[in-house]
Design a protein around this motif. Structure first.
Motif, PDB file in Angstrom:
ATOM      1  N   LEU A  90      -4.574  17.794 -12.457  1.00 19.38           N
ATOM      2  CA  LEU A  90      -3.597  18.297 -11.497  1.00 19.38           C
ATOM      3  C   LEU A  90      -4.225  19.453 -10.732  1.00 19.38           C
ATOM      4  O   LEU A  90      -4.688  20.426 -11.333  1.00 19.38           O
ATOM      5  CB  LEU A  90      -2.333  18.778 -12.215  1.00 19.38           C
ATOM      6  N   GLU A  91      -4.241  19.343  -9.411  1.00 21.36           N
ATOM      7  CA  GLU A  91      -4.731  20.420  -8.549  1.00 21.36           C
ATOM      8  C   GLU A  91      -3.547  21.087  -7.867  1.00 21.36           C
ATOM      9  O   GLU A  91      -2.729  20.407  -7.229  1.00 21.36           O
ATOM     10  CB  GLU A  91      -5.693  19.883  -7.489  1.00 21.36           C
ATOM     11  N   ILE A  92      -3.466  22.401  -7.985  1.00 20.55           N
ATOM     12  CA  ILE A  92      -2.417  23.182  -7.332  1.00 20.55           C
ATOM     13  C   ILE A  92      -2.993  23.745  -6.042  1.00 20.55           C
ATOM     14  O   ILE A  92      -3.889  24.585  -6.070  1.00 20.55           O
ATOM     15  CB  ILE A  92      -1.926  24.338  -8.227  1.00 20.55           C
ATOM     16  N   GLY A  93      -2.477  23.280  -4.902  1.00 21.43           N
ATOM     17  CA  GLY A  93      -2.966  23.746  -3.606  1.00 21.43           C
ATOM     18  C   GLY A  93      -4.003  22.810  -3.025  1.00 21.43           C
ATOM     19  O   GLY A  93      -5.201  23.054  -3.150  1.00 21.43           O
ATOM     20  N   THR A  94      -3.558  21.757  -2.366  1.00 24.75           N
ATOM     21  CA  THR A  94      -4.478  20.775  -1.784  1.00 24.75           C
ATOM     22  C   THR A  94      -5.301  21.376  -0.656  1.00 24.75           C
ATOM     23  O   THR A  94      -6.484  21.060  -0.498  1.00 24.75           O
ATOM     24  CB  THR A  94      -3.702  19.558  -1.235  1.00 24.75           C
ATOM     25  N   GLY A  95      -4.664  22.239   0.137  1.00 21.11           N
ATOM     26  CA  GLY A  95      -5.355  22.797   1.295  1.00 21.11           C
ATOM     27  C   GLY A  95      -5.792  21.696   2.240  1.00 21.11           C
ATOM     28  O   GLY A  95      -5.015  20.809   2.602  1.00 21.11           O
ATOM     29  N   CYS A  96      -7.055  21.726   2.628  1.00 25.21           N
ATOM     30  CA  CYS A  96      -7.585  20.717   3.546  1.00 25.21           C
ATOM     31  C   CYS A  96      -8.039  19.458   2.826  1.00 25.21           C
ATOM     32  O   CYS A  96      -8.424  18.470   3.459  1.00 25.21           O
ATOM     33  CB  CYS A  96      -8.737  21.303   4.361  1.00 25.21           C
ATOM     34  N   GLY A  97      -8.042  19.459   1.488  1.00 23.50           N
ATOM     35  CA  GLY A  97      -8.391  18.267   0.727  1.00 23.50           C
ATOM     36  C   GLY A  97      -9.803  18.233   0.189  1.00 23.50           C
ATOM     37  O   GLY A  97     -10.157  17.305  -0.538  1.00 23.50           O
ATOM     38  N   TYR A  98     -10.620  19.248   0.493  1.00 26.56           N
ATOM     39  CA  TYR A  98     -12.027  19.205   0.085  1.00 26.56           C
ATOM     40  C   TYR A  98     -12.197  19.210  -1.431  1.00 26.56           C
ATOM     41  O   TYR A  98     -12.916  18.377  -2.000  1.00 26.56           O
ATOM     42  CB  TYR A  98     -12.772  20.389   0.704  1.00 26.56           C
ATOM     43  N   GLN A  99     -11.548  20.145  -2.105  1.00 30.55           N
ATOM     44  CA  GLN A  99     -11.701  20.217  -3.556  1.00 30.55           C
ATOM     45  C   GLN A  99     -11.141  18.965  -4.226  1.00 30.55           C
ATOM     46  O   GLN A  99     -11.695  18.482  -5.217  1.00 30.55           O
ATOM     47  CB  GLN A  99     -11.009  21.461  -4.110  1.00 30.55           C
ATOM     48  N   ALA A 100     -10.057  18.418  -3.681  1.00 30.06           N
ATOM     49  CA  ALA A 100      -9.497  17.182  -4.226  1.00 30.06           C
ATOM     50  C   ALA A 100     -10.516  16.044  -4.134  1.00 30.06           C
ATOM     51  O   ALA A 100     -10.621  15.219  -5.055  1.00 30.06           O
ATOM     52  CB  ALA A 100      -8.218  16.802  -3.482  1.00 30.06           C
ATOM     53  N   ALA A 101     -11.256  15.995  -3.032  1.00 28.81           N
ATOM     54  CA  ALA A 101     -12.275  14.953  -2.866  1.00 28.81           C
ATOM     55  C   ALA A 101     -13.383  15.119  -3.901  1.00 28.81           C
ATOM     56  O   ALA A 101     -13.861  14.131  -4.482  1.00 28.81           O
ATOM     57  CB  ALA A 101     -12.844  15.002  -1.454  1.00 28.81           C
ATOM     58  N   VAL A 102     -13.806  16.363  -4.141  1.00 28.33           N
ATOM     59  CA  VAL A 102     -14.835  16.620  -5.156  1.00 28.33           C
ATOM     60  C   VAL A 102     -14.315  16.220  -6.533  1.00 28.33           C
ATOM     61  O   VAL A 102     -15.006  15.545  -7.308  1.00 28.33           O
ATOM     62  CB  VAL A 102     -15.264  18.102  -5.127  1.00 28.33           C
ATOM     63  N   LEU A 103     -13.083  16.613  -6.846  1.00 27.42           N
ATOM     64  CA  LEU A 103     -12.498  16.267  -8.137  1.00 27.42           C
ATOM     65  C   LEU A 103     -12.374  14.756  -8.302  1.00 27.42           C
ATOM     66  O   LEU A 103     -12.530  14.228  -9.404  1.00 27.42           O
ATOM     67  CB  LEU A 103     -11.124  16.921  -8.279  1.00 27.42           C
ATOM     68  N   GLY A 104     -12.099  14.068  -7.200  1.00 31.87           N
ATOM     69  CA  GLY A 104     -11.992  12.625  -7.257  1.00 31.87           C
ATOM     70  C   GLY A 104     -13.281  11.943  -7.666  1.00 31.87           C
ATOM     71  O   GLY A 104     -13.265  10.797  -8.131  1.00 31.87           O
ATOM     72  N   ARG A 105     -14.399  12.644  -7.523  1.00 30.69           N
ATOM     73  CA  ARG A 105     -15.703  12.113  -7.921  1.00 30.69           C
ATOM     74  C   ARG A 105     -16.029  12.349  -9.387  1.00 30.69           C
ATOM     75  O   ARG A 105     -16.909  11.696  -9.930  1.00 30.69           O
ATOM     76  CB  ARG A 105     -16.803  12.759  -7.062  1.00 30.69           C
ATOM     77  N   ILE A 106     -15.337  13.286 -10.022  1.00 32.02           N
ATOM     78  CA  ILE A 106     -15.688  13.617 -11.409  1.00 32.02           C
ATOM     79  C   ILE A 106     -14.568  13.303 -12.401  1.00 32.02           C
ATOM     80  O   ILE A 106     -14.793  13.335 -13.608  1.00 32.02           O
ATOM     81  CB  ILE A 106     -16.102  15.095 -11.543  1.00 32.02           C
TER      82      ILE A 106
END
Length: 265
Positions: A136-152
């Motif tokens: 669970l990520e709190i604070g999507t923002g522009c989506g960059y960290q979500a994309a990185v997390l989606g890889r790991i």
């Protein structure tokens, strides 16, 4: 006791109405419908300039030199094109180790802190034993960290309280077609109970104290990484490991994140 029903993998939304121009449907608050799903396609080919993989490779080498040792994290940082998540006027700074404004008083975190926090998530006991499961990520923002997390991670639920940023992240992530990344419009301080328990929770905003809902939604053996206000009021990076005996907190280095807020706007 019956366990609460969790979303399927991947969660799915009904198709949009004819003529709507999108197959993703309309984003809904946490109180209602399941999270948005982004289908997967092959990554775009490398080109020249900021599209060149060489630019990202240099950034990855700097991250490795700074102490990031996880091959998974370094590979994810090299695969996600950060310049696609920043405004066009800032693309020349996209691979510098600096945070950048993304509008509405929010920022995209600098690459080193994204990599640092991702590596900390992989250090959770459950992640070391089984791989990083649902995050669970709190604070999507522009989506960059979500994309990185989606890889790991096997699955990522990312929640954003600001509708304009939620829509921006959706647009930024759509070309990546990450089927395991689910976008939610809602109050991140409440977490997302429909997806719980989580192997890991990560926050991109810092509060005065840790919301109880996050700890409740964290699985035993899971890890929470978030900026929090220290005794002197300045932010520190906090790691919380949930064990059968309770919560174990570890305070790390000083950090500087945007403030954690409640509500949807």
């Amino acid at each position: 006791m019956n366990q609460p029903r969790r979303p399927g993998f991947p969660a799915r939304l009904p198709s949009a109405s004819p003529g709507s121009g999108t197959s993703f449907g309309t984003a809904k608050p946490v109180t209602g419908n399941p999270a948005r799903v982004l289908p997967r396609v092959a990554p775009a080919p490398a080109g020249v300039g900021l599209d060149s993989s060489a630019v990202r490779e240099r950034m990855v080498r700097r991250l490795a030199d700074s102490g990031i040792g996880s091959a998974k994290v370094l590979a994810a940082m090299g695969a996600i094109e950060r310049h696609r998540f920043v405004d066009s006027a800032l693309v020349n700074q996209a691979y510098e180790d600096t945070s950048l404004p993304i509008g509405l008083g929010q920022t995209i975190s600098k690459p080193s802190i994204v990599a640092r926090m991702a590596e900390l998530l992989l250090g959770a006991p459950v992640a070391q034993a089984e791989g990083l499961g649902r995050v669970l990520e709190i604070g999507t923002g522009c989506g960059y960290q979500a994309a990185v997390l989606g890889r790991i991670a096997k699955e990522v639920y990312t929640i954003e309280r600001l509708r304009a940023l939620h829509e921006k992240a959706r647009d930024n992530l759509r070309p990546l077609r990450l089927t395991n990344v689910h976008l939610i419009l809602g109050d991140g301080m409440l977490g997302y109970p429909k997806g719980a328990p989580y192997a890991a929770i990560i926050s991109a905003a810092g509060g005065e104290k840790l919301p109880e809902q996050w700890c409740d939604q964290l699985a035993v053996g899971g890890r929470l990484v978030a900026p929090m206000a220290g005794p002197d009021g300045r932010q520190i990076l906090l790691v919380v490991d949930k064990t059968a005996a309770g919560l174990k907190q570890t305070v790390l280095e000083a950090v500087n994140f945007v403030p954690l807020k409640s509500g949807v706007a």
